[in-house]
Design a protein around this motif. Sequence first.
Motif, mmCIF file in Angstrom:
data_model
loop_
_atom_site.group_PDB
_atom_site.id
_atom_site.type_symbol
_atom_site.label_atom_id
_atom_site.label_comp_id
_atom_site.label_asym_id
_atom_site.label_seq_id
_atom_site.Cartn_x
_atom_site.Cartn_y
_atom_site.Cartn_z
ATOM 1 N N LEU A 40 0.803 -1.282 0.013
ATOM 2 C CA LEU A 40 -0.124 -0.085 -0.019
ATOM 3 C C LEU A 40 0.877 1.325 -0.130
ATOM 4 O O LEU A 40 0.709 2.252 -1.007
ATOM 5 C CB LEU A 40 -1.053 -0.005 1.372
ATOM 6 N N LEU A 41 1.716 1.505 0.812
ATOM 7 C CA LEU A 41 2.612 2.641 1.098
ATOM 8 C C LEU A 41 3.458 2.738 -0.232
ATOM 9 O O LEU A 41 3.766 3.738 -0.816
ATOM 10 C CB LEU A 41 3.609 2.346 2.205
ATOM 11 N N ALA A 42 3.978 1.640 -0.878
ATOM 12 C CA ALA A 42 4.770 1.633 -2.256
ATOM 13 C C ALA A 42 3.859 2.330 -3.302
ATOM 14 O O ALA A 42 4.209 3.026 -4.112
ATOM 15 C CB ALA A 42 5.244 0.213 -2.535
ATOM 16 N N PRO B 17 4.214 8.128 -3.882
ATOM 17 C CA PRO B 17 4.385 9.323 -5.001
ATOM 18 C C PRO B 17 3.095 10.036 -5.004
ATOM 19 O O PRO B 17 3.060 11.256 -5.269
ATOM 20 C CB PRO B 17 4.256 8.298 -6.330
ATOM 21 N N ILE B 18 1.729 9.484 -4.716
ATOM 22 C CA ILE B 18 0.515 10.260 -4.744
ATOM 23 C C ILE B 18 0.522 11.151 -3.480
ATOM 24 O O ILE B 18 0.032 12.344 -3.517
ATOM 25 C CB ILE B 18 -0.750 9.219 -4.857
ATOM 26 N N LEU B 19 0.906 10.683 -2.482
ATOM 27 C CA LEU B 19 0.837 11.145 -1.153
ATOM 28 C C LEU B 19 2.078 12.403 -1.114
ATOM 29 O O LEU B 19 1.551 13.627 -0.625
ATOM 30 C CB LEU B 19 1.338 10.526 0.135
ATOM 31 N N PHE C 31 -9.493 -0.009 -2.965
ATOM 32 C CA PHE C 31 -9.603 -1.321 -3.226
ATOM 33 C C PHE C 31 -8.754 -1.836 -4.112
ATOM 34 O O PHE C 31 -8.371 -0.948 -5.095
ATOM 35 C CB PHE C 31 -11.167 -1.768 -3.818
ATOM 36 N N HIS C 32 -8.195 -3.062 -4.101
ATOM 37 C CA HIS C 32 -7.363 -3.714 -4.929
ATOM 38 C C HIS C 32 -7.857 -3.891 -6.289
ATOM 39 O O HIS C 32 -9.018 -4.421 -6.167
ATOM 40 C CB HIS C 32 -6.557 -4.891 -4.422
ATOM 41 N N PRO C 33 -7.342 -3.488 -7.402
ATOM 42 C CA PRO C 33 -8.309 -3.625 -8.578
ATOM 43 C C PRO C 33 -8.425 -5.237 -9.095
ATOM 44 O O PRO C 33 -9.223 -5.710 -9.711
ATOM 45 C CB PRO C 33 -7.288 -3.206 -9.567
ATOM 46 N N GLN D 245 -5.070 3.251 -6.506
ATOM 47 C CA GLN D 245 -5.523 2.005 -6.953
ATOM 48 C C GLN D 245 -4.785 1.717 -8.057
ATOM 49 O O GLN D 245 -4.626 0.218 -8.314
ATOM 50 C CB GLN D 245 -7.016 1.935 -6.700
ATOM 51 N N SER D 246 -4.870 2.632 -9.053
ATOM 52 C CA SER D 246 -3.992 2.052 -10.360
ATOM 53 C C SER D 246 -2.809 1.745 -10.119
ATOM 54 O O SER D 246 -1.957 0.735 -10.678
ATOM 55 C CB SER D 246 -4.028 3.495 -11.367
ATOM 56 N N ARG D 247 -1.986 2.517 -9.157
ATOM 57 C CA ARG D 247 -0.560 2.258 -8.812
ATOM 58 C C ARG D 247 -0.535 0.831 -7.933
ATOM 59 O O ARG D 247 0.538 -0.086 -7.990
ATOM 60 C CB ARG D 247 -0.010 3.051 -7.987
#
Length: 523
Positions: free
Chosen positions: A38-40, A44-46, A137-139, A173-175
């Motif tokens: 999740l953090l990985a 970048p978004i954060l 949610f995981h895609p 979610q995309s990442r």
Amino acid sequence: MVREQIALSWQRSASSGLEPAHSLEQSSLRDVDRRSRLLAAANPILDRMESVLDGSGYCVMLADRDARLVDLRFGTRELRDKVFGVGAVVGRSFTEEASGTNSISTSFELRAPLAVRGDEHYMESMKGFGCYGYPLFHPITKHIEGVLDITFAASQDNPLLEPMLVHSAQDIQSRLLEETRSGEQRLFQAFQHSSARRRGAPVIAIGDELLLENTAAAHLVDSIDHAALRSLTDDSIRRSGIIDSVTLNSGVQVTVRWERPVSATGVVIEVDMRDEPLRQRASTPVSKSLCVVGEPGTGKSTTLTRLTAARSPRWFDAADLVTSAPSTWLTDIAAEVSAGRDVVVKNVHLADAAVAHRLHSILKTAHGWFALSGSTHDAPAPEHRQLLSLCTQTLELGPLRSRRHEIPDLVRAMMAEIGSRARFTPAAMRALIDYDWPGNIGELRDEVTDAAARRSVGDITERDLVRPSGKGASSRLTALDAAMRDAIVHELARCGGNKAATAECLGISRTTLYKRMKELGIY
């Protein structure tokens, strides 16, 4: 008028025993895995959100799949101090039971986006804030991975925050999908490295949507073993581990070593054959007085039977005191002990304090060998603790939920014991492995016996199961819940069964303790 979603969340918070004046600092803190998937994906978004919000009175929070804060980013130092001041720090639990109604806990509970403003917060300390929450949610798996949140002073609400949050959540979610793909590649590389290093010895890699095994492993393990091994390594914090003895579906005894490669979406498992079969070692008679303890149904009597098979001791059961006079029961034990014969006394926790004290006096003079068994769930009185202290060896059996990898072997033994010719399909075995079994081995035995009675030959499928029906992996206790259950059981024992004292030691209200005991199957 209060929105229905908010009103229902307040009801859930109150029913859990949480008071509006409760401080977040009373809620549990736990280390977080900074290398998590999740953090990985989110970092970048954060970073981007932090840059956009720099200098503004806004805060970005990220919670994980257990609704625990794993990252916080602040636009100003002033807001950081206010947020920290209410106890919102990395590692803090943000479930509704711990933090009441807010955009993290309630979005997590509803699995839906939600804004919570000012007085809509349940806890008094949060009423000065507003917040938007969006579940992640995981895609691929569709499992919840966390909640992304923007928090601000209630007076600084801005309609542009919500679309910014939605866009950022979708990017995370995309990442997550990209991280899964790259993580699978890293898992494959780790698998290849281990296979080459071990020169053909069994190696398996298990990911969310990936299963790899070399030729040696393919000949050794089957789909039931895969499910057991997955449960064995299902720990989001630990990066590696070793299990000295695991029984495969074929009956072969192996040692399992596992490691979670950095940023990989899964584990690499190395399997080695044991030099000496476990059953042979387990049947070796013990030479010192022994105490076997554990929750009800964990197999204490079965374990004692196996360990004492070479001794043929005289067995006594404290449960018989319901129908037998204590004096007669104790006299029979004293006669065996005086004659120097081996004895086993089961369920000593069921004896009252006076009987436990007298039994201690009898066994203290024993020249022969003896063994005791008792429950860790029913807190022992001082007389019982004194009795158990006579044993020079103590074997504590963990609950079945903490040793799921043993379930296939237990099921095979149970089916052989009742003489059933039916077999559990791999999917049915996975359902058994994923269920939490609050009644431990006793409950598993009832399920297996009932299923075999309904289908005496052929395949037993998931549809033939009652307890795990509709309760697969999603119902499994989270790492936090499992830790909480074990903590409650331990404190109940330490506090002599006093629930008020237990609640105080755990830092929760009695109402919350009763609710958690019911939810976690502590009876």
